[in-house]
Design a protein around this motif. Structure first.
Motif, PDB file in Angstrom:
ATOM      1  N   ASN A  30     -32.140  16.407  28.742  1.00  0.00           N
ATOM      2  CA  ASN A  30     -31.120  17.078  29.540  1.00  0.00           C
ATOM      3  C   ASN A  30     -30.445  16.101  30.491  1.00  0.00           C
ATOM      4  N   TRP A  31     -31.231  15.190  31.021  1.00  0.00           N
ATOM      5  CA  TRP A  31     -30.699  14.157  31.918  1.00  0.00           C
ATOM      6  C   TRP A  31     -29.688  13.290  31.169  1.00  0.00           C
ATOM      7  N   ALA A  32     -30.059  12.830  29.965  1.00  0.00           N
ATOM      8  CA  ALA A  32     -29.174  11.986  29.168  1.00  0.00           C
ATOM      9  C   ALA A  32     -27.906  12.743  28.769  1.00  0.00           C
ATOM     10  N   PHE A  33     -28.079  14.029  28.438  1.00  0.00           N
ATOM     11  CA  PHE A  33     -26.923  14.854  28.071  1.00  0.00           C
ATOM     12  C   PHE A  33     -25.919  14.918  29.211  1.00  0.00           C
ATOM     13  N   ASN A  34     -26.390  15.158  30.422  1.00  0.00           N
ATOM     14  CA  ASN A  34     -25.497  15.243  31.574  1.00  0.00           C
ATOM     15  C   ASN A  34     -24.794  13.930  31.853  1.00  0.00           C
ATOM     16  N   LEU A  35     -25.519  12.840  31.739  1.00  0.00           N
ATOM     17  CA  LEU A  35     -24.909  11.529  31.978  1.00  0.00           C
ATOM     18  C   LEU A  35     -23.830  11.235  30.944  1.00  0.00           C
ATOM     19  N   ASP A  36     -24.131  11.517  29.683  1.00  0.00           N
ATOM     20  CA  ASP A  36     -23.136  11.282  28.632  1.00  0.00           C
ATOM     21  C   ASP A  36     -21.895  12.138  28.859  1.00  0.00           C
ATOM     22  N   ARG A  37     -22.111  13.385  29.194  1.00  0.00           N
ATOM     23  CA  ARG A  37     -20.977  14.306  29.386  1.00  0.00           C
ATOM     24  C   ARG A  37     -20.096  13.874  30.550  1.00  0.00           C
TER      25      ARG A  37
END
Length: 317
Positions: free
Chosen positions: A103-110
């Protein structure tokens, strides 16, 4: 005769310009693009607590809080969001789901693929005044106009921003230019009631569906209920309601000058969309213009505001 005509004119002016005015003074922010990108690089190195697989229900675990923590870093509001640091989640010794790092990586990518203007809109909509972040941390927006993005192979238009003057005509232009669109995904702090209803009529006329991808407040729910189908996906953005304001003062159903015009027009519009109009107007009357009433998902479904909610076994959705 003239007095009656004057009242009618004033009432229609109230409908056109009735708006959700936020009472909190925003503060400016400086643009530091390179510095912000450096922050994202550093945040990617953050080590998060590991855990075990707990099912897909944790896919949205801490997602909104993570977004606010990252946005706080990017927008110079670190002090306001420091308590949302995901690396502190295991301080109480409880086990965290394995999806935390994903979820952390998803937010950063977004967020790394969005502009600062979008960061500011998302911060003001999702973070300021929520999750322990003070409302005074709201940031002045360069423009109140909404963004319109075409995604998912041209089938979904994502809207983020206020329902300002011209919202309906801009939406119409985007839809005309993208005939494959079948869904309007919404995220908005609200705005002009009349613009919202005109946009909603266009959505229903075209047989489009609506979806919440972000919080939807004030006039925004009037756009949302226009969808042929109306979906709410996890992590369950909120529908927020309050009294119409003109100018800045709450208008209640007992104010005879407006009762038959504004709330009646909204009720008629809601009925035409297959929504429980009495419930909708009641939601609006629950809060002053400077506050919001947030019905729970079951109440939203009972009033037929939504037709489907992800992973929720609700009788009317």
């Amino acid at each position: 005769m003239f007095a009656k005509a004057d009242r009618r004119v004033v009432s229609w002016i109230a409908i056109v310009f009735a708006t959700a005015i936020l009472a909190w003074p925003p503060i400016p922010v400086a643009a530091q693009t390179k510095q912000q990108m450096d922050i994202i690089v550093r945040l990617r190195k953050l080590s998060l607590p590991s855990g075990r697989y707990m099912g897909t229900s944790t896919n949205e675990y801490y997602v909104r809080e993570m977004s606010c923590y990252i946005l706080g870093k990017l927008l110079g509001q670190s002090k306001s969001s420091a308590h949302l640091d995901p690396s502190l989640l295991d301080d109480d010794g409880s086990e965290q789901p394995s999806s935390l790092s994903e979820n952390w990586a998803f937010n950063l990518d977004r967020l790394s693929n969005e502009s600062e203007d979008r960061w500011v809109k998302e911060w003001n909509l999702d973070c300021a005044g929520q999750y322990g972040i003070p409302q005074r941390a709201a940031i002045k927006e360069a423009s109140l106009d909404a963004f319109y993005d075409i995604r998912e192979d041209g089938t979904v238009i994502y809207i983020l921003g206020h329902v300002t003057e011209g919202f309906h005509s801009r939406l119409l232009s985007v839809l005309d230019a993208n005939p494959a669109v079948d869904t309007v995904a919404l995220g908005s702090g609200g705005g002009l009631v009349w613009e919202a209803m005109e946009a909603g009529k266009e959505i229903r006329k075209r047989g489009l569906s609506t979806r919440l991808w972000n919080d939807c407040y004030s006039a925004c729910p009037l756009v949302f209920i226009a969808g042929k189908t109306r979906e709410i996906w996890s992590p369950y953005p909120r529908l927020g309601f309050h009294q119409i304001s003109f100018p800045g003062l709450g208008v209640t159903a007992s104010d005879e000058m407006y009762k038959k015009e504004i709330y009646k027009k909204i009720a008629e519009y809601a009925e035409g969309m297959g929504v429980n109009s009495e419930a909708l107007v009641n939601f609006m009357l629950q809060a002053q213009p400077s506050d919001f009433y947030y019905p729970d998902l079951e109440t939203v479904c009972d009033a037929k505001l939504a037709t489907w909610v992800q992973r929720q076994l609700l009788a009317n959705c």
